[in-house]
Design a protein around this motif. Structure first.
Motif, PDB file in Angstrom:
ATOM      1  N   TYR A   1       3.019 -12.717   1.597  1.00 33.66           N
ATOM      2  CA  TYR A   1       3.978 -14.125   1.692  1.00 33.66           C
ATOM      3  C   TYR A   1       4.783 -14.626   2.670  1.00 33.66           C
TER       4      TYR A   1
ATOM      5  N   PHE B   1       0.168 -24.833   5.143  1.00 38.36           N
ATOM      6  CA  PHE B   1       0.699 -24.377   4.078  1.00 38.36           C
ATOM      7  C   PHE B   1      -0.254 -25.018   3.140  1.00 38.36           C
TER       8      PHE B   1
ATOM      9  N   LYS C   1      -2.651 -21.248   3.541  1.00 43.12           N
ATOM     10  CA  LYS C   1      -2.328 -21.345   1.891  1.00 43.12           C
ATOM     11  C   LYS C   1      -2.514 -20.385   0.731  1.00 43.12           C
TER      12      LYS C   1
ATOM     13  N   LEU D   1       1.760 -18.603   0.985  1.00 45.32           N
ATOM     14  CA  LEU D   1       2.055 -19.418   0.074  1.00 45.32           C
ATOM     15  C   LEU D   1       2.590 -18.265  -0.645  1.00 45.32           C
TER      16      LEU D   1
ATOM     17  N   TYR E   1       7.343 -25.256  -8.156  1.00 46.22           N
ATOM     18  CA  TYR E   1       7.281 -23.587  -8.298  1.00 46.22           C
ATOM     19  C   TYR E   1       9.048 -23.688  -8.623  1.00 46.22           C
TER      20      TYR E   1
END
Length: 367
Positions: free
Chosen positions: A56, A91, A96, A99, A133
């Motif tokens: 990540y 992303f 993706k 992330l 988030y």
């Protein structure tokens, strides 16, 4: 005669203040914030992703992204803004999987860069990603541990862990969410957490141990708090109930940091250990905190602007020919052993150092 004296005094005071403020704008060619920021921001664009165990996006990359965006906006560098968007675009598709999951304070702060991009572009994809988030920091998961549930029951983030790093990691994403939505819940969350951390962790001298059981003032650890407080105060409403407590903590820390600045303008790896090596990431974080305080009128320019000038000059000397900041302490967990901190490896180009240098460059370009 008395009126003439007062007029002359006012003129002298204004000229003195202007001279001190000039210390934040007058730098020799090659060391100006515009030049340094450009070197580091474009270097970041060309760099590879920094990942947690190959999985990540690392928080240090997010911090650097935030700094590069701030610099690009301040300088109205549309090319740089476009390149930073292009770096982020995968992303949504092929990258993706990089992330970060929304289950840790260091991961969730990724949302801050998406929210900054939304403010620049108004592309709703950034807003949706960033708010997810931010909100996840207060959405208790079904498999939450007892201590996580206990924090949530008191109105704090379930990700609370009382590490001073959190006072950038939590507050940056909540503050950006507030700027995007105008919803006071986000700024209230950040302020409530900040007061908790100040009450639990700040020492009487204004500094912070690396951990309650590790009585050492590690520079970068303290740097997260030094940056988090002025960033939050800048957006916190003037009549907010938590503002006086946060301002008290900030001013107390700044006074102590000023007293511990080395003659060469830097701060040591352990702040109060003059014979330890000068560390760049902590130095840049403290310098940034001074810059914002002076610009906002919280710190006396006559006292703190010379400290900024001295620090920035020293900082620039630690950028190598590849646009890497040198003398950056690597990631460091706590350990109750002074020699451990002295012997930590130092990296050139480590994003823990590139990031706060960019924050300083952007800040020095003006409010």
């Amino acid at each position: 005669m008395r009126k003439l004296f007062l007029s002359l005094l006012a003129i002298i005071s204004f000229q003195f203040l202007s001279a001190q403020q000039n210390l934040l704008t007058k730098f020799p060619k090659g060391s100006t914030p515009g030049e340094v920021g450009k070197r580091l921001a474009y270097h970041f664009v060309d760099g590879r992703h920094e990942l947690y165990a190959g999985q990540y996006i690392h928080y240090a990359e997010v911090c650097t992204w935030n700094g590069a965006l701030d610099y690009a906006v301040k300088t109205k560098d549309q090319k740089l803004i476009r390149l930073l968007q292009d770096k982020f675009e995968p992303f949504f598709t092929r990258e993706k999987a990089l992330l970060p999951p929304m289950n840790h304070v260091d991961y969730n702060m990724f949302g801050s860069v998406a929210l900054k991009l939304y403010q620049i572009t108004k592309d709703v994809r950034y807003k949706e990603m960033g708010l997810a988030y931010a909100d996840a920091q207060w959405e208790l998961p079904r498999n939450a541990k007892p201590d996580e549930k206990a924090w949530a029951d008191k109105g704090y983030s379930w990700q609370t862990r009382l590490w001073i790093d959190d006072m950038y990691m939590i507050t940056v994403v909540q503050n950006e969410a507030y700027k995007v939505t105008g919803d006071p819940k986000y700024i209230d969350r950040a302020a409530k957490e900040m007061v908790l951390y100040l009450d639990k962790l700040q020492r009487p001298n204004g500094l912070f141990y690396h951990a309650p059981d590790v009585p050492y003032y590690w520079a970068r650890g303290a740097g997260w708090m030094a940056v988090g407080m002025p960033n939050l105060l800048r957006d916190l409403p003037k009549d907010h109930k938590d503002r006086p407590r946060i301002m008290e903590g900030y001013l107390t820390m700044m006074k102590s940091l000023k007293e511990h600045q080395r003659p060469d303008g830097m701060w040591s790896q352990l702040i109060d250990e003059a014979d330890f090596w000068p560390e760049t990431s902590g130095t840049a974080m403290f310098t940034y905190a001074f810059i914002i305080g002076i610009q906002q009128g919280w710190l006396d320019a006559a006292e703190y602007a010379p400290a900024v000038q001295k620090a920035w000059t020293a900082m620039v000397s630690h950028i190598d020919e590849r646009n890497n900041v040198t003398e950056v302490c690597v990631g460091t967990g706590k350990k109750n052993d002074k020699q451990y901190y002295h012997d930590r490896p130092r990296n050139a180009g480590d994003l823990h150092g590139q990031a706060p240098y960019l924050w300083c460059a952007a800040a020095l370009l003006g409010k």
